[in-house]
Design a protein around this motif. Structure first.
Motif, PDB file in Angstrom:
ATOM      1  N   PHE A 104     -55.096  -3.481   1.874  1.00 58.09           N
ATOM      2  CA  PHE A 104     -54.871  -4.066   3.175  1.00 58.09           C
ATOM      3  C   PHE A 104     -55.653  -4.118   3.845  1.00 58.09           C
ATOM      4  O   PHE A 104     -56.595  -5.225   4.687  1.00 58.09           O
ATOM      5  N   ARG A 105     -56.926  -4.670   3.471  1.00 59.92           N
ATOM      6  CA  ARG A 105     -58.390  -4.556   4.452  1.00 59.92           C
ATOM      7  C   ARG A 105     -58.688  -6.215   3.953  1.00 59.92           C
ATOM      8  O   ARG A 105     -58.449  -6.767   4.952  1.00 59.92           O
ATOM      9  N   ASP A 106     -58.673  -6.254   2.818  1.00 64.48           N
ATOM     10  CA  ASP A 106     -59.781  -7.849   2.015  1.00 64.48           C
ATOM     11  C   ASP A 106     -58.373  -8.815   1.668  1.00 64.48           C
ATOM     12  O   ASP A 106     -58.775 -10.291   1.480  1.00 64.48           O
ATOM     13  N   HIS A 107     -57.280  -8.420   1.761  1.00 62.64           N
ATOM     14  CA  HIS A 107     -55.860  -9.532   1.318  1.00 62.64           C
ATOM     15  C   HIS A 107     -55.113  -9.809   1.988  1.00 62.64           C
ATOM     16  O   HIS A 107     -54.617 -10.675   2.306  1.00 62.64           O
ATOM     17  N   LEU A 108     -54.307  -8.275   2.886  1.00 57.94           N
ATOM     18  CA  LEU A 108     -52.890  -8.231   3.446  1.00 57.94           C
ATOM     19  C   LEU A 108     -54.283  -8.190   4.840  1.00 57.94           C
ATOM     20  O   LEU A 108     -53.616  -9.313   6.002  1.00 57.94           O
ATOM     21  N   LYS A 109     -55.132  -8.371   5.191  1.00 57.19           N
ATOM     22  CA  LYS A 109     -55.660  -8.272   5.996  1.00 57.19           C
ATOM     23  C   LYS A 109     -55.160  -7.689   7.417  1.00 57.19           C
ATOM     24  O   LYS A 109     -55.527  -8.130   8.759  1.00 57.19           O
ATOM     25  N   THR A 110     -55.098  -6.706   7.485  1.00 59.33           N
ATOM     26  CA  THR A 110     -54.564  -5.898   8.443  1.00 59.33           C
ATOM     27  C   THR A 110     -56.164  -4.747   8.330  1.00 59.33           C
ATOM     28  O   THR A 110     -56.406  -3.737   7.670  1.00 59.33           O
ATOM     29  N   PRO A 111     -56.341  -4.649   9.858  1.00 62.82           N
ATOM     30  CA  PRO A 111     -57.605  -3.406  10.606  1.00 62.82           C
ATOM     31  C   PRO A 111     -57.279  -2.534  10.360  1.00 62.82           C
ATOM     32  O   PRO A 111     -57.961  -1.488  10.301  1.00 62.82           O
ATOM     33  N   ASN A 112     -56.235  -2.236  10.408  1.00 65.94           N
ATOM     34  CA  ASN A 112     -55.570  -0.148  10.575  1.00 65.94           C
ATOM     35  C   ASN A 112     -54.532  -0.405   9.218  1.00 65.94           C
ATOM     36  O   ASN A 112     -53.805  -0.976   9.238  1.00 65.94           O
ATOM     37  N   ALA A 113     -54.683   0.329   8.712  1.00 68.15           N
ATOM     38  CA  ALA A 113     -53.320   1.004   7.977  1.00 68.15           C
ATOM     39  C   ALA A 113     -52.893   2.177   7.273  1.00 68.15           C
ATOM     40  O   ALA A 113     -54.168   2.754   7.409  1.00 68.15           O
ATOM     41  N   LEU A 114     -52.231   2.765   7.120  1.00 63.58           N
ATOM     42  CA  LEU A 114     -51.730   3.821   6.531  1.00 63.58           C
ATOM     43  C   LEU A 114     -50.970   4.845   5.813  1.00 63.58           C
ATOM     44  O   LEU A 114     -49.996   3.100   5.122  1.00 63.58           O
ATOM     45  N   TYR A 115     -51.116   5.332   4.639  1.00 60.57           N
ATOM     46  CA  TYR A 115     -50.313   5.283   3.647  1.00 60.57           C
ATOM     47  C   TYR A 115     -49.821   6.426   3.986  1.00 60.57           C
ATOM     48  O   TYR A 115     -49.478   7.994   4.421  1.00 60.57           O
ATOM     49  N   PHE A 116     -48.652   6.248   3.202  1.00 60.13           N
ATOM     50  CA  PHE A 116     -46.999   6.490   3.259  1.00 60.13           C
ATOM     51  C   PHE A 116     -46.917   7.871   2.364  1.00 60.13           C
ATOM     52  O   PHE A 116     -46.731   9.053   2.482  1.00 60.13           O
ATOM     53  N   ASP A 117     -47.141   7.526   1.293  1.00 53.25           N
ATOM     54  CA  ASP A 117     -46.835   8.843   0.065  1.00 53.25           C
ATOM     55  C   ASP A 117     -46.814   8.193  -1.112  1.00 53.25           C
ATOM     56  O   ASP A 117     -47.475   7.117  -1.116  1.00 53.25           O
ATOM     57  N   GLY A 118     -47.130   8.255  -2.341  1.00 49.98           N
ATOM     58  CA  GLY A 118     -47.260   8.535  -3.740  1.00 49.98           C
ATOM     59  C   GLY A 118     -46.223   9.059  -4.699  1.00 49.98           C
ATOM     60  O   GLY A 118     -45.663  10.503  -4.101  1.00 49.98           O
ATOM     61  N   LYS A 119     -46.381   8.844  -5.261  1.00 48.85           N
ATOM     62  CA  LYS A 119     -45.220   9.577  -6.951  1.00 48.85           C
ATOM     63  C   LYS A 119     -43.644   9.032  -5.862  1.00 48.85           C
ATOM     64  O   LYS A 119     -42.554   8.470  -7.440  1.00 48.85           O
ATOM     65  N   ILE A 120     -43.621   9.380  -5.381  1.00 51.15           N
ATOM     66  CA  ILE A 120     -41.634   8.782  -4.800  1.00 51.15           C
ATOM     67  C   ILE A 120     -41.838   8.073  -4.101  1.00 51.15           C
ATOM     68  O   ILE A 120     -40.664   8.091  -3.295  1.00 51.15           O
ATOM     69  N   SER A 121     -42.415   6.958  -3.876  1.00 54.47           N
ATOM     70  CA  SER A 121     -42.524   5.579  -3.003  1.00 54.47           C
ATOM     71  C   SER A 121     -41.309   4.842  -3.986  1.00 54.47           C
ATOM     72  O   SER A 121     -41.058   4.724  -4.689  1.00 54.47           O
ATOM     73  N   ARG A 122     -40.689   4.840  -2.808  1.00 55.87           N
ATOM     74  CA  ARG A 122     -39.335   3.233  -3.095  1.00 55.87           C
ATOM     75  C   ARG A 122     -39.434   2.944  -2.378  1.00 55.87           C
ATOM     76  O   ARG A 122     -39.490   2.753  -1.084  1.00 55.87           O
ATOM     77  N   LEU A 123     -38.734   1.322  -2.639  1.00 60.00           N
ATOM     78  CA  LEU A 123     -38.692   0.250  -1.801  1.00 60.00           C
ATOM     79  C   LEU A 123     -36.913   0.036  -1.972  1.00 60.00           C
ATOM     80  O   LEU A 123     -36.774  -0.165  -3.299  1.00 60.00           O
ATOM     81  N   TYR A 124     -36.462  -0.937  -0.799  1.00 62.63           N
ATOM     82  CA  TYR A 124     -35.489  -1.231  -1.162  1.00 62.63           C
ATOM     83  C   TYR A 124     -35.594  -2.921  -0.533  1.00 62.63           C
ATOM     84  O   TYR A 124     -36.223  -2.840   0.108  1.00 62.63           O
ATOM     85  N   ALA A 125     -35.828  -3.833  -1.144  1.00 63.96           N
ATOM     86  CA  ALA A 125     -35.733  -5.491  -0.745  1.00 63.96           C
ATOM     87  C   ALA A 125     -34.830  -5.966  -1.488  1.00 63.96           C
ATOM     88  O   ALA A 125     -34.917  -6.811  -2.364  1.00 63.96           O
ATOM     89  N   PRO A 126     -33.838  -6.006  -1.335  1.00 65.22           N
ATOM     90  CA  PRO A 126     -32.080  -6.982  -1.710  1.00 65.22           C
ATOM     91  C   PRO A 126     -33.017  -8.610  -1.853  1.00 65.22           C
ATOM     92  O   PRO A 126     -32.673  -9.242  -2.976  1.00 65.22           O
ATOM     93  N   SER A 127     -33.568  -8.939  -1.196  1.00 65.98           N
ATOM     94  CA  SER A 127     -34.091 -10.228  -1.809  1.00 65.98           C
ATOM     95  C   SER A 127     -34.774 -10.178  -2.792  1.00 65.98           C
ATOM     96  O   SER A 127     -34.853 -11.310  -3.177  1.00 65.98           O
ATOM     97  N   LEU A 128     -35.477  -9.322  -3.588  1.00 63.69           N
ATOM     98  CA  LEU A 128     -35.698  -9.770  -4.503  1.00 63.69           C
ATOM     99  C   LEU A 128     -35.111  -8.585  -5.494  1.00 63.69           C
ATOM    100  O   LEU A 128     -35.791  -8.402  -6.300  1.00 63.69           O
TER     101      LEU A 128
END
Length: 246
Positions: A202-226
């Motif tokens: 987030f800091r070095d590649h996505l260049k966002t000055p503030n970023a927040l962790y949502f979760d781990g292990k249960i992390s899931r994504l819905y991206a129909p374009s992919l």
């Protein structure tokens, strides 16, 4: 020009768009991620938790069923904060201007209590990640909000507790926002990563000055374009972009 070149490089692989939404596979420091960038000024970014009966929505498919009678659907979604066994949020949660859970500002067990943690806040035309103490110090008026933790990036600095050689590695997801609130960048690791590596994304590649962790292990994504729709047990808070179903 630099912004255009950055976007071209970020989304050169497997990228497709719905409105201003962009999702792509990203490699950074030899680790694989999937990143979705949302334009908060134009995209309809919302939080979801319970249905009208007070039951947890839980799944991306359930949200799509709720949206279908309105001729709408999700163009992107991911889990958006930590929750208890009954799917109630651990920390501050606001949906459509209604507060469901107050702000928790004290240290505690687990990643949520690894201070500083933060709040993801949606207001008309912008999305922001605030460190919790800063959030409490000012009136924000979030239409939607979800508290989680730890913070990944705080005003351009990594969380002070992160270790470069940290051995705790999981599939992790989170969100970063630009200083002007126009960009919200969501990421999920496609392989186990530690907090330090995830924060650096987030800091070095996505260049966002503030970023927040949502979760781990249960992390899931819905991206129909992919052609991606992760499935598992019922989730708590979910964030997503809503579009007209054409």
């Amino acid at each position: 020009m630099m912004r255009a070149l950055w976007l071209a490089g970020l989304f050169a692989v497997h990228a497709q768009s719905v409105d201003a939404l962009e999702c792509a596979a990203v490699d950074f420091d030899g680790l694989r991620y999937t990143v979705c960038e949302v334009d908060a000024t134009t995209d309809d970014l919302e939080l979801f938790l319970f249905d009208d009966a007070g039951d947890p929505l839980g799944q991306f498919s359930t949200i799509n069923r709720v949206l279908a009678p309105q001729n709408k659907r999700l163009a992107f979604a991911m889990n958006a904060g930590m929750y208890h066994e009954d799917r109630a949020p651990v920390g501050h949660y606001v949906e459509d201007g209604v507060e469901i859970m107050r702000v928790i500002d004290s240290a505690g067990p687990g990643n949520f209590g690894l201070l500083p943690n933060g709040v993801f806040c949606l207001r008309p035309g912008r999305a922001d990640v605030f460190e919790t103490k800063k959030f409490l110090a000012e009136t924000r008026g979030c239409e939607d909000a979800s508290q989680s933790g730890p913070m990944l990036v705080i005003d351009g600095a990594l969380h002070p507790r992160f270790l470069e050689d940290g051995t705790s590695k999981y599939i992790r997801n989170g969100v970063g926002t630009s200083a002007d609130g126009k960009r919200a960048v969501f990421a999920i690791s496609d392989e186990p990563v530690n907090f330090h590596s995830f924060g650096r994304l987030f800091r070095d590649h996505l260049k966002t000055p503030n970023a927040l962790y949502f979760d781990g292990k249960i992390s899931r994504l819905y991206a129909p374009s992919l052609d991606r729709s992760d499935f598992g047990f019922s989730l708590g808070p979910i964030v997503g972009v809503v579009v007209a179903d054409e």
